[in-house]
Design a protein around this motif. Structure first.
Motif, short mmCIF file in Angstrom:
data_model
loop_
_atom_site.label_atom_id
_atom_site.label_comp_id
_atom_site.label_asym_id
_atom_site.label_seq_id
_atom_site.Cartn_x
_atom_site.Cartn_y
_atom_site.Cartn_z
N TYR A 82 -12.77 13.73 6.34
CA TYR A 82 -12.59 12.74 4.89
C TYR A 82 -13.20 13.39 3.69
CZ TYR A 82 -13.75 8.37 2.86
OH TYR A 82 -13.72 7.21 1.84
N ASP B 96 -8.92 9.06 -1.56
CA ASP B 96 -9.92 9.27 -0.48
C ASP B 96 -9.23 9.54 0.86
OD1 ASP B 96 -9.77 6.59 -0.08
OD2 ASP B 96 -11.61 6.14 0.57
N TYR C 178 -0.32 10.20 14.74
CA TYR C 178 0.54 10.43 13.90
C TYR C 178 2.04 10.47 14.24
CZ TYR C 178 -3.44 11.30 11.20
OH TYR C 178 -5.05 11.32 10.40
N PHE D 24 -13.24 12.70 14.83
CA PHE D 24 -12.50 13.61 13.67
C PHE D 24 -11.89 14.69 14.28
CE2 PHE D 24 -12.49 11.70 9.13
CZ PHE D 24 -12.59 10.32 9.43
N LYS E 64 -15.08 0.43 12.43
CA LYS E 64 -16.40 1.21 12.96
C LYS E 64 -16.46 0.68 14.60
CE LYS E 64 -18.69 2.77 9.65
NZ LYS E 64 -19.19 4.32 9.41
N GLU F 279 -5.93 7.58 16.10
CA GLU F 279 -4.73 7.32 15.19
C GLU F 279 -3.79 8.50 15.87
OE1 GLU F 279 -6.19 6.10 10.94
OE2 GLU F 279 -7.06 8.06 11.53
N GLY G 86 -10.17 6.26 12.50
CA GLY G 86 -9.33 5.09 12.14
C GLY G 86 -10.26 4.17 11.30
N TYR G 87 -9.57 3.33 10.54
CA TYR G 87 -10.27 2.56 9.41
C TYR G 87 -11.22 1.52 10.27
CZ TYR G 87 -10.58 0.77 4.61
OH TYR G 87 -10.90 0.53 3.38
N SER H 148 -3.58 12.45 4.46
CA SER H 148 -3.36 11.19 4.77
C SER H 148 -3.88 9.97 3.93
CB SER H 148 -3.84 10.92 6.24
OG SER H 148 -3.51 9.69 7.04
N ILE H 149 -3.02 9.72 2.88
CA ILE H 149 -3.59 9.19 1.49
C ILE H 149 -3.78 7.56 1.56
CG2 ILE H 149 -2.39 10.97 0.48
CD1 ILE H 149 -0.53 9.05 -0.58
N ALA H 150 -4.59 7.54 0.76
CA ALA H 150 -5.15 5.84 0.50
C ALA H 150 -3.98 5.55 -0.62
CB ALA H 150 -6.47 5.95 0.18
N TYR I 9 1.06 -1.20 -0.09
CA TYR I 9 0.00 0.02 -0.12
C TYR I 9 0.94 1.06 0.07
CZ TYR I 9 -4.18 2.28 1.74
OH TYR I 9 -5.53 3.27 1.93
N ARG J 227 -22.14 12.80 0.46
CA ARG J 227 -22.44 13.61 1.54
C ARG J 227 -21.06 14.34 1.89
NH1 ARG J 227 -21.74 8.25 3.06
NH2 ARG J 227 -20.40 7.85 4.69
N PHE J 228 -19.98 14.19 1.20
CA PHE J 228 -18.72 14.94 1.46
C PHE J 228 -18.31 15.81 0.36
CE2 PHE J 228 -18.33 10.48 3.56
CZ PHE J 228 -18.26 10.84 5.13
N LEU K 200 -16.70 0.64 4.81
CA LEU K 200 -15.68 1.51 4.60
C LEU K 200 -14.84 1.07 3.41
CD1 LEU K 200 -14.11 1.45 8.26
CD2 LEU K 200 -15.30 3.35 7.11
N1 THG Z 1 -6.99 7.04 8.65
C1 THG Z 1 -6.10 8.05 8.15
N2 THG Z 1 -5.62 7.84 6.75
C2 THG Z 1 -6.17 6.86 5.95
C3 THG Z 1 -7.32 6.16 6.48
C4 THG Z 1 -7.58 6.22 7.73
N3 THG Z 1 -5.70 6.77 4.73
C5 THG Z 1 -6.13 5.88 3.74
C6 THG Z 1 -7.34 5.54 4.08
N4 THG Z 1 -7.86 5.20 5.28
C7 THG Z 1 -8.40 6.36 3.53
N5 THG Z 1 -9.66 6.16 3.21
C8 THG Z 1 -10.58 6.17 4.52
C9 THG Z 1 -11.72 5.67 4.33
C10 THG Z 1 -13.01 5.88 5.16
C11 THG Z 1 -12.54 6.61 6.34
C12 THG Z 1 -11.35 7.30 6.44
C13 THG Z 1 -10.32 6.97 5.28
C14 THG Z 1 -13.45 6.85 7.49
N6 THG Z 1 -14.81 6.98 7.18
C15 THG Z 1 -15.84 7.16 8.19
C16 THG Z 1 -16.95 6.31 7.62
O1 THG Z 1 -17.41 6.44 6.43
O2 THG Z 1 -18.10 5.89 8.32
C17 THG Z 1 -16.09 8.48 8.79
C18 THG Z 1 -16.16 9.57 7.88
C19 THG Z 1 -16.77 10.78 8.43
O3 THG Z 1 -17.72 10.69 9.08
O4 THG Z 1 -16.04 11.98 8.51
O5 THG Z 1 -13.24 7.13 8.52
O6 THG Z 1 -8.56 5.38 8.12
N7 THG Z 1 -5.48 8.94 8.86
#
Ligand code: THG
Length: 367
Positions: A93, A106, A204, A176, A197, A202, A194-195, A120-122, A30, A262-263, A242
């Motif tokens: 997000y 995302d 850093y 957040f 539920k 997190e 965090g990734y 904080s990239i995917a 990744y 929604r974002f 997610l």
């Molecule tokens: N945390 C951080 N960096 C990341 C991720 C992370 N980078 C890679 C990857 N994950 C990016 N993708 C996501 C996907 C979903 C969420 C965060 C990053 C996430 N979503 C929640 C949801 O959909 O329920 C909340 C979104 C909101 O309500 O704002 O958390 O995990 N640092």
């Protein structure tokens, strides 16, 4: 099965020694970096995540740092989410889109100051897109990948573990949002995010040299909490809906198709690249969208390619992630489904490599 060869192009992380000592059984790649995928088994890891607390090496969530007077302007050019109300101390997000409205990433945006952001990239090389934009527009901003490696603490006992290492102040961090906390004389950004539920934080971790000291401090403090090494869990993240960039969506998809409308505040996100394209697709509405899909029958094999979603022999979508869910007693999946078949309860077929399965489309995920 052949193995994946290791070399320095496939980057280790500041926590890799701890991950190996904890008995990691599988990795993926990744952002050109190791990301653990299994410790005991995906199912054992899943139950433990939902009951206790885990420490995750998610250093592969690399940061792109924007620094300088044009940092905020550049950040708003990158995303259709309106950032005007965002304050230092907040994380958002944010879908990142190209000039056609296609998803490039995302990430989570972290606003450190008006003139300093982390993205904080995917899993895509977003640094080059951002440098290209900044250079093309001659923006006054420095862009680089700093020595920052996220370490996630996830699970219902996260607050208790974190309070033992950083003090009770971490309990007050809202979802957040982040605060600054001391570890061995260093200031660290700690967010409630965090990734998963299951709740958690997190960290850093700025400076790879404190990676293992922090890793060890967390495991020593959490011995009686049954703290374990973990990682983003395939089953749990599908149940929670997610998304995984590169698996569930690519640059061929708009945020609206991904269920990320929604974002987006495309009307007010002035200066966003791809705004005109998104305004067009937002007016028409998407013709396909991400859905939860319950696949009948016993345990599905790993989904390492898109599985066609069909109805009476015609393709109406694709499944991109799937796993057996012990808690829901069905195979849970994420897919992109055409408008004609995206309503709650629609019956479809899924073409797996080893045969066709019946499945039900759902408008909401499991958790
Ligand atoms: N945390 C951080 N960096 C990341 C991720 C992370 N980078 C890679 C990857 N994950 C990016 N993708 C996501 C996907 C979903 C969420 C965060 C990053 C996430 N979503 C929640 C949801 O959909 O329920 C909340 C979104 C909101 O309500 O704002 O958390 O995990 N640092």
């Amino acid at each position: 099965m052949a193995t994946l060869s290791i070399s320095r192009r496939l980057r280790r992380t500041p926590f890799s020694d701890g991950v190996e000592a904890a008995g990691v059984k599988g990795y993926t790649v990744y952002n050109h970096m190791l990301l653990p995928t299994v410790f005991r088994s995906v199912e054992e890891d899943y139950h433990h995540l939902k009951n206790a607390v885990q420490v995750w090496d998610v250093a592969c969530e690399r940061q792109v740092e924007l620094r300088g007077p044009d940092a905020g302007r550049l950040m708003q050019m990158l995303t259709p989410r309106d950032l005007r109300g965002m304050l230092p101390g907040q994380c958002y997000y944010v879908p990142i889109v190209d000039e056609t409205g296609g998803m490039l990433n995302d990430p989570v945006a972290v606003k450190l100051a008006d003139d300093r952001w982390w993205i904080s990239i995917a899993d895509s090389d977003l640094l080059y897109w951002i440098k290209g934009i900044a250079n093309g527009w001659r923006l006054d901003v420095l862009i680089d990948e700093p020595d920052v490696s996220p370490l996630a603490i996830q699970g219902p006992k996260s607050d208790d573990l974190m309070a033992r290492v950083f003090g009770d102040g971490v309990r007050d961090i809202r979802f957040f949002r982040y605060g600054i906390f001391d570890f061995q004389g260093r200031d660290l950004v700690i967010a409630r995010s965090g990734y998963s539920k299951q709740g958690g934080f997190e960290i850093y971790v700025e400076g790879g040299d404190i990676g293992m000291p922090l890793w060890n401090a967390l495991f020593e403090a959490g011995r009686d909490l049954d703290v374990q090494a973990g990682c983003p869990n395939l089953i749990e993240r599908i149940e929670g809906g997610l998304l995984s960039y590169g698996n569930d969506m690519t640059d061929d998809n708009t945020p609206h198709e991904c269920g990320l409308g929604r974002f987006c505040n495309t009307q007010t996100a002035i200066g966003c690249i791809g705004r005109d394209a998104l305004l067009r697709v937002a007016k028409e509405g998407p013709v396909q969208q991400i859905r939860a899909i319950a696949i009948e029958g016993d345990r599905v094999p790993p989904c390492d390619r898109w599985w066609p979603v069909t109805s009476r022999g015609k393709t109406v979508g694709r499944v991109s992630s799937a796993a057996w869910s012990p808690d829901f007693g069905t195979n849970v999946a994420i897919g992109m489904v055409r408008m004609t078949h995206w309503d709650e309860g629609t019956e479809v077929d899924i073409e797996l490599p080893d045969g066709t399965r019946r499945a039900i489309v759902h408008e909401k995920f499991w958790t």
